[in-house]
Design an enzyme around this catalytic site. Structure first.
Site, PDB file in Angstrom:
ATOM      1  N   LYS A 283       0.791  -1.233   0.000  1.00  0.00           N
ATOM      2  CA  LYS A 283       0.000   0.000   0.000  1.00  0.00           C
ATOM      3  C   LYS A 283       0.823   1.282   0.000  1.00  0.00           C
ATOM      4  CE  LYS A 283      -4.039   0.403   0.478  1.00  0.00           C
ATOM      5  NZ  LYS A 283      -4.954  -0.007   1.560  1.00  0.00           N
ATOM      6  N   GLU A 290      -6.489  12.792   1.421  1.00  0.00           N
ATOM      7  CA  GLU A 290      -7.676  12.382   2.186  1.00  0.00           C
ATOM      8  C   GLU A 290      -7.899  13.311   3.375  1.00  0.00           C
ATOM      9  OE1 GLU A 290      -7.370   8.108   3.060  1.00  0.00           O
ATOM     10  OE2 GLU A 290      -6.492   7.892   1.072  1.00  0.00           O
TER      11      GLU A 290
END
Ligand code: ARG
Length: 458
Positions: A283, A290
Site C-alpha cells: 500500500k 484524504e
C-alpha cells in the site's frame, strides 16, 4: 488574580465559573494586536488631552516591554487571567503603577476585542493569500509542462471527451483565482476599525477614532457603535471564503486519490506525501489528500458553529460572542496547513502521461467528433448522433475503436465518410480542433495560463 472589574461586587467568583468564563487559553495568541491597539489608544488619548503626555509615554513604554517579554517568552501568560485584554492591562498596572489604570479610558473590552480580532484576522489573511498564490503557481507550472498530455475528460465519472492535463489543471487554477479575489474582498470589508465604539454607545470623551484607526493601518472606521462591537460578519465572511477554498481543494483531493489508484494510475504521489499500511505491504496511501478532503468538513463546521452562535443574539455584545475565536482560529490554522501540504503534494507528484493516453484511447471519447464530422459534411446533428452511436456499438462488438474501424465499414453507414475520417477521430486533432474560447486547445490553455499567472504573481 483579583478581578479588575471588582467594585459593585467583590469580584470573587467560583473557580468553576472562572474556568468556564476564561478565554485566555485561546485568545492569548492575539497579544501582539492587543498591545499595538493599546499603544495607539494611549497615543490618541494623549493627543486629545484626555490623559497626559507623560502618562501616555509611560503606558507605551510599559506596553513595549510587555510585548518584548511575551515575544521572548520571558513573561508567561497567566492561565488564571480572564482574557488577554485583562492580562495585559493587569501586568501593565503592576509594572508602571497608576498610569496603567488610565489606559482603559474611553474604551471597553467590547470594542477592544472586536479591534484585536479584526487586526489578527487581517494578518492571517495576509498569510493565507501568498499560500494560495504559491499553490496557484505550482499548478500553472505543472500545467505548462502538460499542454499536450491527453487524458479523458469525465462527466458522471464516465469517459466523455478528450482534454489535456493542462486544461484539467487550469480548471483548478481558475477556482483559486476566485478564492483569492474573495479573500481580498473580505479583507477590504474587515479593514475598518471598531475601536472607539466603546461598550456599545460610544463615549463622552472627545476621542479621535480616525487617528487610532490610521495608526493601526485601517482604511477607515465602522460607522455605528452598536454594529462596531457586535458585528462578526468579518469572521463569517472569512470562514465562508475559506470554506469555498477548502471545497475546491477537497474536489482536487478526491481526483488525486482517484488518479493515484491502480484503477486510474494517472499520477504517482511522491513518497514524501504518502503513507504505508501497517499490515498491507503493497500500500501507498494518499493520506494527505484524504486529510485535506476530511478537514474540509471541519472548516465547514467552524463556519456553521459561528453562524449558529450569532443567529439569535440581540444587540449589542453578548458573551456568546467569545465563541467566535476558537472557530475562526481553527479554520485559519487548518487552511494554512492544508495549503502548505497541498502545494508540496502537487509540485512533487509524478504524472503518468502514458497511462492517461492509454485511458484516452479507450472509451470512445472521440464519438462526438465522429458525429461532428458528419455534421460538417452536411448531416443534421441528430442524424449524425444516431449513426455515430451505431458505429460505436459496432466497434464494441468487434473489439475495435474509431481509429481502427475500416473505411468500408464506415461507408456502410454513410457515403459521407472518406479517408479524412481518421484525421477527425485522431485524439490530438480532437483536442486541437476544440477552438472555442475556454476550450482545451493549446492556444486556449496558453491564454488561461497567462490570465491565472497574473493572479498568482506576488
Ligand atoms: N474575552 C471576551 C471575548 O472574547 C472579551 C470581551 C469581554 N467583554 C465583556 N463585556 N465581558 O468576547
Amino acid at each position: 488574580m483579583a478581578k479588575m472589574w471588582a467594585g459593585l461586587t467583590s469580584g470573587e467568583t467560583s473557580k468553576i465559573a472562572d474556568d468556564f468564563n476564561s478565554s485566555i487559553s485561546f485568545d492569548a495568541r492575539m497579544y501582539e494586536q492587543d498591545i499595538k491597539g493599546s499603544m495607539a489608544h494611549a497615543a490618541m488619548l494623549a493627543a486629545r488631552e484626555i490623559i497626559s503626555r507623560e502618562d501616555a509615554d509611560q503606558i507605551i513604554s510599559g506596553l513595549e516591554g510587555i510585548l518584548t517579554d511575551l515575544r521572548e517568552g520571558t513573561l508567561p501568560v497567566d492561565p488564571e487571567a480572564e482574557d488577554i485584554h485583562m492580562f495585559v492591562e493587569q501586568v501593565l498596572t503592576e509594572r508602571i503603577g497608576d498610569a496603567g489604570k488610565k489606559l482603559h479610558t474611553a474604551r471597553s473590552r467590547n470594542d477592544q476585542v472586536a479591534l484585536d480580532l479584526r487586526m489578527y484576522l487581517r494578518d492571517e489573511t495576509d498569510r493565507i493569500l501568498p499560500k494560495i498564490r504559491k499553490l496557484g503557481r505550482s499548478i500553472c507550472t505543472l500545467a505548462s509542462s502538460h499542454m499536450e498530455t491527453i487524458l479523458p475528460g469525465y462527466t458522471h465519472l464516465q469517459r466523455a471527451q478528450p482534454v489535456t492535463f493542462a486544461h484539467h489543471l487550469l480548471a483548478y487554477a481558475m477556482m483559486l483565482t476566485r478564492d483569492l479575489d474573495r479573500l481580498q474582498d473580505c479583507r477590504r470589508r474587515m479593514n475598518l476599525s471598531p475601536i472607539g465604539s466603546c461598550a456599545l454607545a460610544g463615549t463622552t470623551y472627545d476621542t479621535d477614532r480616525r487617528m487610532e484607526a490610521g495608526a493601526l493601518g485601517f482604511d477607515g472606521i465602522t460607522l455605528n457603535s452598536m454594529d462596531g462591537v457586535s458585528d462578526r460578519d468579518f469572521c463569517v465572511e472569512l470562514m465562508s471564503a475559506l470554506s469555498i477554498l477548502m471545497m475546491h481543494l477537497s474536489r482536487f483531493s478526491e481526483e488525486i486519490i482517484l488518479w493515484s489508484s491502480w484503477e486510474f494510475r494517472f499520477i504517482e504521489l511522491s513518497p514524501d506525501y504518502t503513507t504505508g499500511s501497517s499490515i498491507m505491504p503493497q500500500k501507498k496511501n494518499s493520506d494527505m489528500a484524504e486529510l485535506v478532503r476530511g478537514k474540509t468538513g471541519r472548516v465547514y463546521g467552524d463556519l456553521m458553529a459561528l453562524l449558529t452562535t450569532l443567529k439569535g443574539l440581540p444587540l449589542a455584545y453578548n458573551k456568546d460572542m467569545q465563541e467566535d475565536k476558537e472557530a475562526v482560529f481553527d479554520a485559519v490554522d487548518t487552511v494554512k496547513m492544508c495549503l502548505d501540504v497541498f502545494d508540496g503534494m502537487v509540485s512533487t507528484m509524478n504524472v503518468r502521461a502514458d497511462h492517461m493516453k492509454e485511458a484516452a484511447g479507450k472509451g470512445f471519447i472521440n464519438a462526438t467528433d465522429l458525429a461532428d464530422y458528419l455534421v460538417r459534411k452536411g448531416l443534421p446533428f441528430r442524424d449524425a448522433y444516431k449513426i455515430s452511436g451505431r458505429i460505436v456499438r459496432d466497434c464494441m462488438e468487434q473489439n475495435l475503436v474509431l481509429e481502427t474501424f475500416p473505411l468500408d465499414s464506415y461507408r456502410s453507414y454513410s457515403d459521407l465518410f472518406e479517408q479524412d475520417i481518421y484525421e477527425a477521430v485522431d485524439l490530438k486533432n480532437c483536442v486541437e480542433k476544440r477552438i472555442s474560447e475556454g476550450g482545451p486547445s493549446k492556444a486556449s490553455a496558453e491564454q488561461q495560463l497567462s490570465y491565472a499567472s497574473r493572479f498568482f504573481t506576488e
